[in-house]
Design a protein around this motif. Structure first.
Motif, PDB file in Angstrom:
ATOM      1  N   ALA A   1       0.814  -1.217   0.000  1.00 51.40           N
ATOM      2  CA  ALA A   1       0.000   0.000   0.000  1.00 51.40           C
ATOM      3  C   ALA A   1       0.847   1.268   0.000  1.00 51.40           C
ATOM      4  CB  ALA A   1      -0.939   0.003   1.211  1.00 51.40           C
ATOM      5  N   SER A   2       1.994   1.238   0.666  1.00 51.89           N
ATOM      6  CA  SER A   2       2.790   2.458   0.843  1.00 51.89           C
ATOM      7  C   SER A   2       4.069   2.475   0.025  1.00 51.89           C
ATOM      8  CB  SER A   2       3.142   2.640   2.320  1.00 51.89           C
ATOM      9  OG  SER A   2       3.968   1.571   2.762  1.00 51.89           O
ATOM     10  N   GLY A   3       4.543   1.318  -0.410  1.00 56.33           N
ATOM     11  CA  GLY A   3       5.815   1.250  -1.125  1.00 56.33           C
ATOM     12  C   GLY A   3       7.015   1.185  -0.198  1.00 56.33           C
ATOM     13  N   LEU A   4       6.790   1.170   1.106  1.00 54.24           N
ATOM     14  CA  LEU A   4       7.868   1.104   2.084  1.00 54.24           C
ATOM     15  C   LEU A   4       8.099  -0.349   2.465  1.00 54.24           C
ATOM     16  CD1 LEU A   4       6.804   4.073   4.406  1.00 54.24           C
ATOM     17  CD2 LEU A   4       8.470   4.105   2.534  1.00 54.24           C
ATOM     18  N   CYS A   5       9.372  -0.723   2.547  1.00 55.80           N
ATOM     19  CA  CYS A   5       9.715  -2.112   2.858  1.00 55.80           C
ATOM     20  C   CYS A   5      10.538  -2.183   4.141  1.00 55.80           C
ATOM     21  CB  CYS A   5      10.512  -2.741   1.714  1.00 55.80           C
ATOM     22  SG  CYS A   5       9.608  -2.830   0.155  1.00 55.80           S
ATOM     23  N   MET A   6      10.376  -3.271   4.856  1.00 53.31           N
ATOM     24  CA  MET A   6      11.125  -3.494   6.082  1.00 53.31           C
ATOM     25  C   MET A   6      12.541  -3.940   5.728  1.00 53.31           C
ATOM     26  SD  MET A   6      10.375  -6.231   9.134  1.00 53.31           S
ATOM     27  CE  MET A   6      10.425  -7.578   7.941  1.00 53.31           C
ATOM     28  N   ASN A   7      13.525  -3.331   6.390  1.00 58.31           N
ATOM     29  CA  ASN A   7      14.921  -3.705   6.194  1.00 58.31           C
ATOM     30  C   ASN A   7      15.261  -4.798   7.204  1.00 58.31           C
ATOM     31  OD1 ASN A   7      17.696  -3.915   5.943  1.00 58.31           O
ATOM     32  ND2 ASN A   7      17.997  -1.722   5.661  1.00 58.31           N
TER      33      ASN A   7
ATOM     34  N   LEU B   1      11.074 -19.201  14.656  1.00 58.11           N
ATOM     35  CA  LEU B   1      10.610 -17.820  14.421  1.00 58.11           C
ATOM     36  C   LEU B   1      11.682 -16.990  13.718  1.00 58.11           C
ATOM     37  CD1 LEU B   1       8.830 -17.054  17.829  1.00 58.11           C
ATOM     38  CD2 LEU B   1       7.828 -17.866  15.693  1.00 58.11           C
ATOM     39  N   VAL B   2      12.937 -17.198  14.061  1.00 57.65           N
ATOM     40  CA  VAL B   2      14.022 -16.467  13.403  1.00 57.65           C
ATOM     41  C   VAL B   2      14.113 -16.865  11.944  1.00 57.65           C
ATOM     42  CG1 VAL B   2      16.537 -16.180  13.325  1.00 57.65           C
ATOM     43  CG2 VAL B   2      15.329 -16.089  15.523  1.00 57.65           C
ATOM     44  N   ARG B   3      13.963 -18.178  11.658  1.00 54.03           N
ATOM     45  CA  ARG B   3      14.024 -18.651  10.270  1.00 54.03           C
ATOM     46  C   ARG B   3      12.863 -18.115   9.449  1.00 54.03           C
ATOM     47  NH1 ARG B   3      11.548 -22.829   8.167  1.00 54.03           N
ATOM     48  NH2 ARG B   3      11.019 -23.649  10.238  1.00 54.03           N
ATOM     49  N   ILE B   4      11.665 -18.074  10.035  1.00 51.82           N
ATOM     50  CA  ILE B   4      10.492 -17.590   9.294  1.00 51.82           C
ATOM     51  C   ILE B   4      10.588 -16.094   9.020  1.00 51.82           C
ATOM     52  CG2 ILE B   4       7.998 -17.233   9.454  1.00 51.82           C
ATOM     53  CD1 ILE B   4       7.830 -19.823  11.039  1.00 51.82           C
ATOM     54  N   SER B   5      10.984 -15.325  10.031  1.00 50.87           N
ATOM     55  CA  SER B   5      11.005 -13.856   9.879  1.00 50.87           C
ATOM     56  C   SER B   5      12.187 -13.358   9.078  1.00 50.87           C
ATOM     57  CB  SER B   5      11.028 -13.207  11.266  1.00 50.87           C
ATOM     58  OG  SER B   5      12.223 -13.555  11.963  1.00 50.87           O
ATOM     59  N   GLY B   6      13.283 -14.114   9.065  1.00 52.69           N
ATOM     60  CA  GLY B   6      14.478 -13.663   8.361  1.00 52.69           C
ATOM     61  C   GLY B   6      15.249 -12.597   9.114  1.00 52.69           C
ATOM     62  N   MET B   7      14.875 -12.327  10.353  1.00 53.44           N
ATOM     63  CA  MET B   7      15.568 -11.328  11.165  1.00 53.44           C
ATOM     64  C   MET B   7      16.612 -11.996  12.042  1.00 53.44           C
ATOM     65  SD  MET B   7      12.282  -9.127  12.492  1.00 53.44           S
ATOM     66  CE  MET B   7      10.917  -8.736  11.386  1.00 53.44           C
TER      67      MET B   7
END
Length: 425
Positions: A23-29, A48-54
């Motif tokens: 909707a906004s064009g902003l992406c999470m880094n 949870l770490v594997r799913i989120s990629g964080m």
């Protein structure tokens, strides 16, 4: 963002992020994002770490420049704040500032750093005392490493200008007043998520005014309840619709009555360093010879300007022959007579005069006192005493520049003519 520590909640949270991104064009880094957990087993956390990629983050961490921790802040956690204060003191040109410049730097920069943190955390007293100690040293010497007794007590300095201080705030009581805002929110049941959580989890329909923390509660919650009990009379009086930290600070700190000489200090036509010297004179804290003899620092109490009588503030500024000569020369420039004593009474009697003229006369007199003190110090430390005519000339140069920069005008034609004559003579 907060969520439950399970796979379903994380999936829903990530789906919300993707919807927002479309909707906004902003992406999470993801490289700059971390995931924190509490009470989650290691197997679930790895999933949870594997799913989120964080990356998995550890507490303590920084958010918006402050340290976030679930425990009470320690002295080590606040060391970065002390380092910031020291870096500002050692900034470019900070050591060359006058007393008035140091006052501005402490009030506008150092206190601002503390205020930002004080609205979020409850500080350890050790850190607050350390910051105030650094400020005292910097104000006295322009260097946070040197130390000597202050000319005026820190309690007096931490008063408003009307009360005879420099407008600083007591860091401890300001922190208490800032924390009291949370108690105000809880009492008013505001729409903050944190307030709703307190009422649903801890209060459970209990009266906040009568609430007492039980055993095993966190240190932060006990401290908030302590602040609530301390300010209970004001917080629950119902006389105020809006709470501000400044209002809460005024409840906690009794600064005493207004000072009669406050209008002199608040004069905008006064050069700042002259005003600081006047502030010391008003508190009788200038180190004249009579005080130095009592302290055992000097052997003789004779005035450096005339060399015939004991040097006190009354003698130095109003009774000394040298000062009287300077006052007569300045009076000729002002087209008035400056009295030898009771100057404040003389200034108050000028009620029939224009307020602008009163401010000009006050700024001139304070500038003369500053130059007399500077001349006395130069005579003491360098053995050179300038002539009264040269001293008055320095006053005129500084005052004319100040009046022109402030574009001093008056609605009275006679005062305008008088001001124009001063700037041109």
């Amino acid at each position: 963002m907060f969520s439950r520590g399970d796979t379903k909640s994380i999936m829903l949270l990530l789906r919300a992020f993707k919807t927002f991104s479309k909707a906004s064009g902003l992406c999470m880094n993801q490289e700059k994002s971390n995931i924190y957990s509490n009470g989650v087993d290691e197997g679930t956390m790895a999933t949870l770490v594997r799913i989120s990629g964080m990356k998995r983050g550890t507490i303590l961490f920084k958010y918006l420049g402050v340290n976030i921790s679930p425990k009470r802040l320690s002295v080590a956690d606040c060391q970065c704040l002390t380092d910031k204060v020291v870096s500002r003191m050692r900034g470019l040109g900070a050591t060359e500032l006058s007393y008035a410049g140091r006052v501005v730097l402490i009030r506008s920069v150092m206190s601002t750093l503390h205020n930002y943190w004080a609205r979020i955390f409850i500080f350890p007293k050790t850190i607050l005392n350390k910051i105030e100690q650094l400020c005292r040293k910097f104000l006295r010497h322009g260097n946070e490493m040197k130390d000597s007794p202050s000319l005026v007590s820190w309690a007096q300095i931490c008063k408003s200008r009307k009360k005879g201080g420099l407008g600083f705030k007591s860091m401890y009581w300001w922190n208490v007043a800032a924390v009291a805002k949370y108690t105000w929110w809880i009492a008013r049941k505001t729409g903050h998520l944190w307030v709703r959580w307190i009422h649903d989890v801890y209060m459970k329909g209990k009266c906040w005014r009568e609430y007492k923390p039980g055993s095993g509660v966190s240190w932060t919650r006990r401290k908030i309840c302590w602040v609530k009990d301390l300010m209970q009379h004001h917080l629950f009086s119902g006389n105020f619709e809006v709470y501000t930290i400044r209002l809460g600070y005024s409840w906690l700190v009794n600064e005493g009555p207004d000072q009669t000489w406050h209008p002199w200090i608040a004069n905008k036509l006064m050069i700042p360093r002259h005003g600081f010297n006047l502030w010391l004179v008003a508190h009788r804290r200038l180190l004249t010879q009579d005080k130095l003899v009592r302290l055992g620092i000097a052997q003789s109490n004779l005035c450096y300007l005339c060399g015939t009588e004991e040097e006190s503030m009354e003698h130095l500024f109003f009774k000394c022959d040298y000062s009287r000569m300077c006052s007569r020369l300045m009076g000729d420039w002002l087209q008035t007579t400056i009295p030898d004593s009771q100057v404040i009474d003389w200034w108050l009697k000028l009620r029939t005069k224009s307020l602008k003229k009163k401010k000009v006369l006050a700024s001139v007199l304070v500038a003369l006192m500053y130059q007399i003190w500077s001349s006395r110090n130069k005579c003491r430390f360098e053995g050179f005493l300038c002539r009264p005519e040269e001293l008055v000339r320095k006053c005129k140069v500084e005052l004319k520049m100040k009046f022109r920069c402030n574009n001093v005008k008056s609605k009275f034609r006679g005062v305008c003519t008088w001001l124009d004559g001063l700037c041109q003579s």
